[in-house]
Scaffold this motif. Structure first.
Motif, mmCIF file in Angstrom:
data_model
loop_
_atom_site.group_PDB
_atom_site.id
_atom_site.type_symbol
_atom_site.label_atom_id
_atom_site.label_comp_id
_atom_site.label_asym_id
_atom_site.label_seq_id
_atom_site.Cartn_x
_atom_site.Cartn_y
_atom_site.Cartn_z
ATOM 1 N N GLY A 31 0.232 -0.723 0.201
ATOM 2 C CA GLY A 31 -0.098 -0.078 0.053
ATOM 3 C C GLY A 31 1.001 1.030 0.125
ATOM 4 N N GLU A 32 0.059 1.857 -0.502
ATOM 5 C CA GLU A 32 0.946 3.563 0.369
ATOM 6 C C GLU A 32 0.216 4.784 1.008
ATOM 7 O OE1 GLU A 32 0.866 5.466 -4.366
ATOM 8 O OE2 GLU A 32 1.891 3.337 -4.863
ATOM 9 N N ALA A 33 1.358 5.312 1.414
ATOM 10 C CA ALA A 33 0.393 6.482 2.871
ATOM 11 C C ALA A 33 1.368 7.954 2.408
ATOM 12 C CB ALA A 33 0.844 5.639 3.607
ATOM 13 N N VAL A 34 0.904 8.767 3.094
ATOM 14 C CA VAL A 34 0.915 10.314 2.593
ATOM 15 C C VAL A 34 1.752 10.590 4.737
ATOM 16 C CG1 VAL A 34 -0.693 11.084 2.573
ATOM 17 C CG2 VAL A 34 1.635 11.893 1.905
ATOM 18 N N PHE A 35 2.710 11.298 4.983
ATOM 19 C CA PHE A 35 2.826 12.176 6.015
ATOM 20 C C PHE A 35 2.330 13.444 5.749
ATOM 21 C CE2 PHE A 35 5.198 13.802 9.523
ATOM 22 C CZ PHE A 35 5.082 13.512 10.942
ATOM 23 N N GLU A 36 1.038 13.475 6.813
ATOM 24 C CA GLU A 36 0.080 14.552 6.816
ATOM 25 C C GLU A 36 -0.018 15.072 8.439
ATOM 26 O OE1 GLU A 36 -2.617 14.621 4.003
ATOM 27 O OE2 GLU A 36 -1.426 15.417 2.707
ATOM 28 N N ASN A 37 -0.050 15.989 8.513
ATOM 29 C CA ASN A 37 -0.346 17.117 10.117
ATOM 30 C C ASN A 37 0.028 15.995 11.406
ATOM 31 O OD1 ASN A 37 -1.875 18.537 8.375
ATOM 32 N ND2 ASN A 37 -3.676 17.955 8.624
ATOM 33 N N GLY A 38 0.994 14.886 11.314
ATOM 34 C CA GLY A 38 2.001 14.682 12.212
ATOM 35 C C GLY A 38 1.488 12.961 12.251
ATOM 36 N N HIS A 39 0.888 12.431 11.513
ATOM 37 C CA HIS A 39 1.061 11.234 11.237
ATOM 38 C C HIS A 39 0.551 10.563 9.783
ATOM 39 C CE1 HIS A 39 -1.221 10.782 15.035
ATOM 40 N NE2 HIS A 39 -1.740 12.074 14.858
ATOM 41 N N TRP A 40 0.522 9.630 9.223
ATOM 42 C CA TRP A 40 0.584 8.970 7.995
ATOM 43 C C TRP A 40 -0.845 8.195 8.102
ATOM 44 C CZ3 TRP A 40 4.658 8.285 4.867
ATOM 45 C CH2 TRP A 40 5.872 8.551 5.252
ATOM 46 N N HIS A 41 -0.901 8.422 6.642
ATOM 47 C CA HIS A 41 -2.949 8.204 6.301
ATOM 48 C C HIS A 41 -2.377 7.779 4.947
ATOM 49 C CE1 HIS A 41 -3.990 12.141 8.199
ATOM 50 N NE2 HIS A 41 -3.175 12.204 8.446
ATOM 51 N N VAL A 42 -3.276 6.578 5.085
ATOM 52 C CA VAL A 42 -3.866 5.555 3.773
ATOM 53 C C VAL A 42 -3.961 6.353 2.631
ATOM 54 C CG1 VAL A 42 -4.727 3.777 2.740
ATOM 55 C CG2 VAL A 42 -3.930 3.594 5.662
ATOM 56 N N THR A 43 -3.133 6.196 1.570
ATOM 57 C CA THR A 43 -3.582 7.120 -0.172
ATOM 58 C C THR A 43 -4.244 5.000 -1.042
ATOM 59 O OG1 THR A 43 -1.342 6.680 -0.682
ATOM 60 C CG2 THR A 43 -1.979 9.105 0.154
ATOM 61 N N ILE A 44 -3.202 4.693 -0.778
ATOM 62 C CA ILE A 44 -4.032 3.410 -1.418
ATOM 63 C C ILE A 44 -3.923 2.482 -0.460
ATOM 64 C CG2 ILE A 44 -3.333 1.958 -4.014
ATOM 65 C CD1 ILE A 44 -1.903 4.265 -4.743
ATOM 66 N N LYS A 45 -4.855 1.302 -0.566
ATOM 67 C CA LYS A 45 -4.704 0.272 0.025
ATOM 68 C C LYS A 45 -4.199 -0.516 -0.590
ATOM 69 C CE LYS A 45 -9.626 0.500 2.862
ATOM 70 N NZ LYS A 45 -10.918 -0.137 2.906
ATOM 71 N N ALA A 46 -3.009 -1.625 0.216
ATOM 72 C CA ALA A 46 -2.205 -3.251 -0.060
ATOM 73 C C ALA A 46 -3.487 -4.346 -0.192
ATOM 74 C CB ALA A 46 -1.616 -3.234 1.749
ATOM 75 N N ILE A 47 -2.724 -5.118 -1.309
ATOM 76 C CA ILE A 47 -4.006 -6.437 -1.513
ATOM 77 C C ILE A 47 -2.756 -7.447 -0.745
ATOM 78 C CG2 ILE A 47 -4.255 -7.102 -3.323
ATOM 79 C CD1 ILE A 47 -4.921 -5.164 -5.158
ATOM 80 N N ILE A 48 -4.053 -7.858 -0.018
ATOM 81 C CA ILE A 48 -3.258 -8.708 1.305
ATOM 82 C C ILE A 48 -4.679 -10.514 0.705
ATOM 83 C CG2 ILE A 48 -2.640 -7.907 2.437
ATOM 84 C CD1 ILE A 48 -5.052 -7.774 4.353
#
Length: 353
Positions: free
Chosen positions: A333-350
């Protein structure tokens, strides 16, 4: 009597041939179509993270059987209204698969099993009805002058029909007894699994509580301290402010995200009971994450997959983890760091094994 035997053979052959020729062009009955639409809605609810086990609903459940349980859930009203418009249209297996979209594989599996079960029940009911009919058919009155040789063929045919009817009745009874026994064994296995999972959850909760207490004790020891200066005044030393974003490559261990896809904890060290995902970032702002490849992490996450995994991951049937022991990440998955936290942008596939 001969006509009765021919009818039994014809019905059985027709039903068996119909079951063997199951394909996309198979036309569903009204009840089968309604149940098929409900199956599509059920798997959509599961895919959105709130679907329940289908065994809690009637065997041939419809949308109206699902609605009391799911009404008010985040996407259910849209799913229900959309499927309700399709409920009375009717169609083939291919139409059901088109309605299911990317869930067609799961929906078709349940639909095929349901149709085959319906055909088997129809064969059993036909055998029982024909047996009862065979037993009440009135025998024609033989002429007074009919000799023994003329009566014998009729008696033999009647005997054969009665034997065939009894055999069909016995087979139907044995089949229903076997299904009942299988159902009881399945319920017992499910109950045992639930007890084992509850015991495992209690053990893990105890470990997590112990770790939390240790963290709490460490936080007490890290409280602000006061320094004495020469003028008699005291100055309080506060904790350092949050560090700026690290622009160098690094690896972080993330907790489960909340329902908005926000990872509430991110540490440089792995913490059992808190760390579920591992994230790699080159610039401290963008990163890719996957489920940590650790047996204890998998055991903990699979206990409550909806809460621990579905807000950061997607995959076929990941809400149902019974009997599974391992989590495989098919795509990070992909995440971005905003406002002090990491946010999910694209979910991982499991998927599970």
């Amino acid at each position: 009597m001969n006509r009765l035997l021919i009818t039994i053979v014809t019905l059985t052959t027709t039903l068996a041939a119909w079951a063997q020729n199951y394909n996309d062009s198979t036309l569903l009955t009204t009840q089968q179509w309604k149940h098929a639409v409900a199956i599509v809605a059920q798997y959509n609810a599961i895919n959105d993270g709130y679907g329940q086990n289908a065994q809690m609903f009637p065997a041939e459940y419809t949308l109206d059987d699902l609605n009391p349980t799911y009404q008010g859930k985040k996407t259910w009203d849209n799913i229900y209204n959309q499927m309700k418009t399709q409920e009375n249209k009717g169609g083939t297996v291919a139409d059901v698969k088109a309605l299911a979209g990317n869930l067609a594989g799961l929906v078709e599996k349940d639909l095929k099993a349901y149709i085959e079960t319906s055909v088997t029940a129809a064969q059993q009911d036909t055998a029982v009805i024909d047996t009862n009919t065979a037993q009440v058919v009135e025998q024609p009155v033989a002429p007074v002058q009919q000799d023994e040789q003329q009566r014998m063929p009729f008696n033999m045919t009647s005997l054969i029909a009665t034997v065939v009817g009894l055999i069909a009745l016995i087979v139907a009874i044995l089949s229903r007894m076997s299904l009942s026994r299988f159902r009881k064994e399945t319920e017992a296995n499910i109950e045992t699994t639930n007890r084992n999972m509850q015991q495992l959850a209690d053990d893990l909760n105890a470990k997590i509580e112990a770790l939390r207490q240790q963290v709490q004790q460490r936080s007490y020891s890290a409280k602000p301290s006061q320094q004495q200066f020469g003028n008699g005044q005291r100055q309080t030393t506060t904790a350092p402010p949050q560090q700026p974003v690290n622009r160098e490559p690094q690896t972080l261990y993330l907790s489960k995200p909340d329902e908005n896809g926000v990872f509430m904890r991110a540490n440089k060290q792995f913490e059992l009971g808190n760390s579920i995902f591992v994230l790699n970032t080159d610039d401290g702002t963008h990163g890719s994450f996957s489920v940590i490849d650790n047996r204890d992490v998998h055991q903990f996450a699979l206990m409550m997959p909806t809460e621990n995994l579905t807000y950061a991951c997607t995959g076929n049937g990941i809400q149902m983890s019974s009997g599974m022991t391992r989590i495989i990440t098919d795509r990070d998955g992909e995440a971005v760091f905003e406002n002090g936290h990491w946010h999910v942008t694209i979910k991982a596939i499991i998927h599970y094994e």
